[in-house]
Design a protein around this motif. Structure first.
Motif, mmCIF file in Angstrom:
data_model
loop_
_atom_site.group_PDB
_atom_site.id
_atom_site.type_symbol
_atom_site.label_atom_id
_atom_site.label_comp_id
_atom_site.label_asym_id
_atom_site.label_seq_id
_atom_site.Cartn_x
_atom_site.Cartn_y
_atom_site.Cartn_z
ATOM 1 N N LEU A 46 -37.077 -41.335 -12.771
ATOM 2 C CA LEU A 46 -38.247 -42.358 -12.758
ATOM 3 C C LEU A 46 -39.105 -42.102 -13.768
ATOM 4 O O LEU A 46 -40.319 -42.389 -14.084
ATOM 5 N N GLY A 47 -38.590 -41.343 -14.990
ATOM 6 C CA GLY A 47 -39.182 -41.078 -15.919
ATOM 7 C C GLY A 47 -39.833 -39.783 -16.026
ATOM 8 O O GLY A 47 -40.276 -39.470 -17.442
ATOM 9 N N THR A 57 -47.360 -37.405 -14.646
ATOM 10 C CA THR A 57 -48.228 -37.975 -13.342
ATOM 11 C C THR A 57 -47.489 -39.339 -12.872
ATOM 12 O O THR A 57 -47.286 -39.313 -11.568
ATOM 13 N N VAL A 58 -47.535 -40.007 -13.571
ATOM 14 C CA VAL A 58 -47.052 -41.536 -13.213
ATOM 15 C C VAL A 58 -45.787 -41.404 -12.618
ATOM 16 O O VAL A 58 -45.212 -41.892 -11.400
ATOM 17 N N LEU A 62 -44.933 -42.250 -8.867
ATOM 18 C CA LEU A 62 -43.811 -43.240 -8.409
ATOM 19 C C LEU A 62 -42.883 -42.674 -7.378
ATOM 20 O O LEU A 62 -42.361 -43.326 -6.328
ATOM 21 N N ALA A 63 -42.303 -41.620 -7.781
ATOM 22 C CA ALA A 63 -41.231 -40.888 -7.047
ATOM 23 C C ALA A 63 -41.720 -40.427 -5.665
ATOM 24 O O ALA A 63 -40.970 -40.872 -4.588
ATOM 25 N N VAL A 77 -37.500 -32.275 -7.409
ATOM 26 C CA VAL A 77 -37.955 -31.760 -8.721
ATOM 27 C C VAL A 77 -37.151 -30.433 -9.216
ATOM 28 O O VAL A 77 -37.129 -29.456 -9.021
ATOM 29 N N PRO A 78 -35.896 -31.058 -10.215
ATOM 30 C CA PRO A 78 -35.269 -29.988 -10.687
ATOM 31 C C PRO A 78 -35.801 -29.339 -11.859
ATOM 32 O O PRO A 78 -37.039 -29.397 -12.200
ATOM 33 N N ALA A 79 -35.266 -28.141 -12.405
ATOM 34 C CA ALA A 79 -35.858 -27.141 -13.209
ATOM 35 C C ALA A 79 -36.451 -27.905 -14.404
ATOM 36 O O ALA A 79 -36.255 -28.868 -14.918
#
Length: 482
Positions: A46-47, A57-58, A62-63, A77-79
């Motif tokens: 999602l960017g 933040t956005v 969104l996620a 949340v990957p590395a």
């Protein structure tokens, strides 16, 4: 401003007051919460950039929002280094922060919207926490990654000396006053962002993550039920975890390095907290390591106006405290009660003032709307400590600051070994039990008492009477919660 809109006070007040019952069993650890669906949303899809400088933040929000509208699931949340403002987690959501990933708080105060926040027992205007959930169920933060507050937030309200407007912490190396101010009006007008805050939530789990706070309370559950912190590393420039009017909290296997209470148990201050009346109860703290630079390892109070009860602490190591390792504190004007405190199998060293203190006479800021008369003197009962090992503590127990009109009903200190500089001071206690206290190295009497009844008190020397605060009269105008 990115983030969430401010919420009115009514949105964070509890729907009901928890029923007040008698003594309860220790709380069992809560199971890991599972989402209602198998949705997994990767924040990169999602960017989110994770480059440490672009504000994500956005994309992050969104996620979290997408996971919620799809019925719940996991936000991955990957590395990477994710710079972000305030984020809100919804119900039935797992936020999984993988090893090598770090959520880093934005240094811009505009990224933390205003809302109603609880601070030192009162609801005031303040900035939203970095990570928060409100009115949620089944909220989980898990993984081997990090959640890190900005060490210096630009634009937040500060004093001329640069200290946070909400309060001023002692400079490094200065001796603290463990009881705080009494009737001094502080300069606070708002509260700065906490690291994590859960408000009126059920079934919260935080597990395995590393957290780094700044000079505000690090993690703050308030009006929550069934909350578990397991194997969390808590580094903070202020309090570590503040459990505030919550029911059923487990803190297990956590490591604390802080500059205020590692863990603080609270339930509101003055007539506001007493009128709302949400108890902090059924707390189980176990297998933790505490190291604090300025205050205590575990503080109970001084905000106790909703009541605190059924607290179990066991198998913990207190390796450093600027004051006392265990500090139970309140004052007339709080009202309510502190009861059924059980602590067993504690190892205590590095406590610069002592192992244990009770101060029910003058701890903390007096509320502008205190609970008047004898109703405002906290009721205290059933404080029990067993299997304690101390090393070079200046004072073993300072338990003399108890109001004579409401003595402590039920106190035991059993199977204590080690070394201390001074012994035990007790006043205004009924049904005390002192047994198998085998310490060495102390000067003066092992036990000094005044108005104490019970067993194991032989050989005690008389203790000088302490000054009792003036009675709090009725208010000029009846208090109204608004």
């Amino acid at each position: 401003m990115q983030g969430l809109v401010a919420l009115p006070l009514t949105a964070v007040l509890p729907a009901s007051v928890y029923a007040q019952t008698g003594r309860k069993k220790a709380v069992a650890p809560a199971p890991t919460q599972k989402p209602k669906s198998d949705v997994q949303v990767n924040v990169r899809d999602l960017g989110a950039t994770g480059d440490g400088s672009t504000k994500d933040t956005v994309a992050m929000q969104l996620a979290l929002d997408r996971c919620s509208v799809l019925g719940g699931g996991e936000v991955l949340v990957p590395a990477g280094e994710y710079l972000t403002g305030a984020l809100r987690i919804h119900s039935n959501t797992v936020l999984r922060i993988e090893e090598g990933a770090s959520l880093n708080g934005s240094p811009d105060i505009g990224d933390y919207p205003f809302t109603q926040v609880r601070w030192e027992g009162r609801w005031i205007k303040g900035y939203s926490a970095f990570i928060s959930a409100q009115d949620g169920e089944n909220v989980t933060i898990i993984g081997k990654g990090k959640i890190v507050a900005s060490p210096a937030i630009k634009g937040r309200v500060v004093h001329a000396d640069g200290s946070p407007m909400v309060y001023t912490r002692p400079a490094a190396g200065t001796a603290p006053n463990p009881d705080g101010p009494t009737n001094v009006a502080r300069r606070d007008i708002m509260r700065n962002p906490a690291l994590m805050e859960f408000t009126h939530c059920r079934n919260v789990l935080v597990q395995d993550v590393f957290t780094q706070g700044n000079d505000m309370w690090s993690t703050h559950p308030v009006y929550c039920e069934n909350v578990t912190f397991r194997n969390v590393t808590v580094h903070s420039g202020a309090d570590g975890i503040d459990v505030d009017s919550c029911k059923g909290v487990v803190i297990d296997g956590c490591e604390f390095v802080t500059r205020d209470d590692c863990i603080s148990l609270k339930s509101g201050r003055g007539m506001e907290g007493n009128t709302i009346g949400v108890v902090c109860e059924d707390i189980h703290i176990s297998n933790c390591t505490f190291n604090d630079a300025v205050w205590a390892c575990i503080g109970i109070g001084s905000e106790t106006s909703g009541g605190i009860r059924n607290v179990h602490v066991e198998h913990c190591k207190c390796l450093g405290a600027r004051t006392f390792a265990i500090y139970i504190k309140s004052r007339p004007g709080r009202g309510a009660f502190i009861e059924d405190i059980y602590m067993n199998d504690l190892e205590v060293s590095g406590a610069q003032q002592g192992f244990l203190r009770f101060n029910i006479l003058n701890s903390g800021l007096q509320d502008p709307d205190p609970v008047p008369g004898d109703d405002g003197i906290p009721t205290i009962r059933n404080f029990h400590f067993s299997n304690i090992r101390v090393k070079d503590v200046p004072v073993l127990v300072d338990g003399a600051s108890i109001h004579p009109r409401k003595p402590l009903e039920g106190f035991s200190l059993t199977n204590v070994t080690g070394t201390c500089g001074k012994g035990i001071r007790l006043a205004n206690i009924h049904h005390a039990v002192i047994h198998d206290v085998k310490v060495t190295g102390f000067a003066g009497p092992l036990l000094s008492t005044r108005n104490v009844t019970g067993t194991g008190l032989g050989g005690a020397v008389p203790l000088q009477e302490e000054k009792v605060p003036d009675a709090i009269g009725p208010p000029v105008k009846a208090y109204v919660l608004r």
